[in-house]
Design a protein around this motif. Structure first.
Motif, PDB file in Angstrom:
ATOM      1  N   CYS A   1       0.287   3.432   3.720  1.00  0.00           N
ATOM      2  CA  CYS A   1       0.614   2.832   4.937  1.00  0.00           C
ATOM      3  C   CYS A   1       1.868   1.617   4.898  1.00  0.00           C
ATOM      4  O   CYS A   1       2.299   1.397   5.921  1.00  0.00           O
TER       5      CYS A   1
ATOM      6  N   CYS B   1       0.848  -1.293   0.028  1.00  0.00           N
ATOM      7  CA  CYS B   1      -0.041  -0.228  -0.180  1.00  0.00           C
ATOM      8  C   CYS B   1       1.008   1.254   0.069  1.00  0.00           C
ATOM      9  O   CYS B   1       1.902   1.160   0.698  1.00  0.00           O
TER      10      CYS B   1
ATOM     11  N   LYS C   1      -9.236   4.103   7.652  1.00  0.00           N
ATOM     12  CA  LYS C   1      -8.077   4.535   8.636  1.00  0.00           C
ATOM     13  C   LYS C   1      -8.220   6.218   8.868  1.00  0.00           C
ATOM     14  O   LYS C   1      -7.393   6.697   9.686  1.00  0.00           O
TER      15      LYS C   1
ATOM     16  N   CYS D   1      -7.448   1.640   3.614  1.00  0.00           N
ATOM     17  CA  CYS D   1      -6.874   2.887   3.285  1.00  0.00           C
ATOM     18  C   CYS D   1      -7.848   3.250   2.194  1.00  0.00           C
ATOM     19  O   CYS D   1      -8.334   4.589   1.859  1.00  0.00           O
TER      20      CYS D   1
ATOM     21  N   CYS E   1      -4.312  -0.385  -0.033  1.00  0.00           N
ATOM     22  CA  CYS E   1      -4.837  -1.759   0.899  1.00  0.00           C
ATOM     23  C   CYS E   1      -6.316  -1.249   1.034  1.00  0.00           C
ATOM     24  O   CYS E   1      -6.799  -0.158   0.819  1.00  0.00           O
TER      25      CYS E   1
HETATM   26 ZN   LIG Z   1      -2.817   1.060   3.371  1.00  0.00          ZN
END
Ligand SMILES: [Zn+2]
Length: 75
Positions: free
Chosen positions: A9, A6, A43, A38, A35
């Motif tokens: 992150c 990702c 998040k 995200c 991901c």
């Molecule tokens: Zn991510």
């Protein structure tokens, strides 16, 4: 074969590097693979858009960092 990570992150995604981007979930053109959390905004990360002109007009990285931080502090 390695899995793509990702871009936000750094978590490993379910996709191989070879997987066509059109077959992937969470791939953002010009940005890369995200991901699932995200991509779905789970998040709760906020984004900031920086004009390219500001980056071009500010050759000093310290000055640029200060400008960006000022924008963040004002928001
Ligand atoms: Zn991510």
């Amino acid at each position: 074969m390695g899995k793509d990570t990702c871009v936000m992150c750094g978590n490993v995604t379910p996709y191989d590097f070879e997987t066509n981007i059109h077959l992937r979930y969470g791939y953002v053109e010009g940005m890369g693979q995200l991901c699932q959390p995200c991509y779905n905004g789970e998040k709760n990360e906020e984004f900031l858009t920086i004009p390219k002109k500001m980056i071009r007009d500010t050759p000093n990285d310290m000055d640029l960092g200060e400008k960006i931080r000022n924008i963040v502090n004002k928001s």
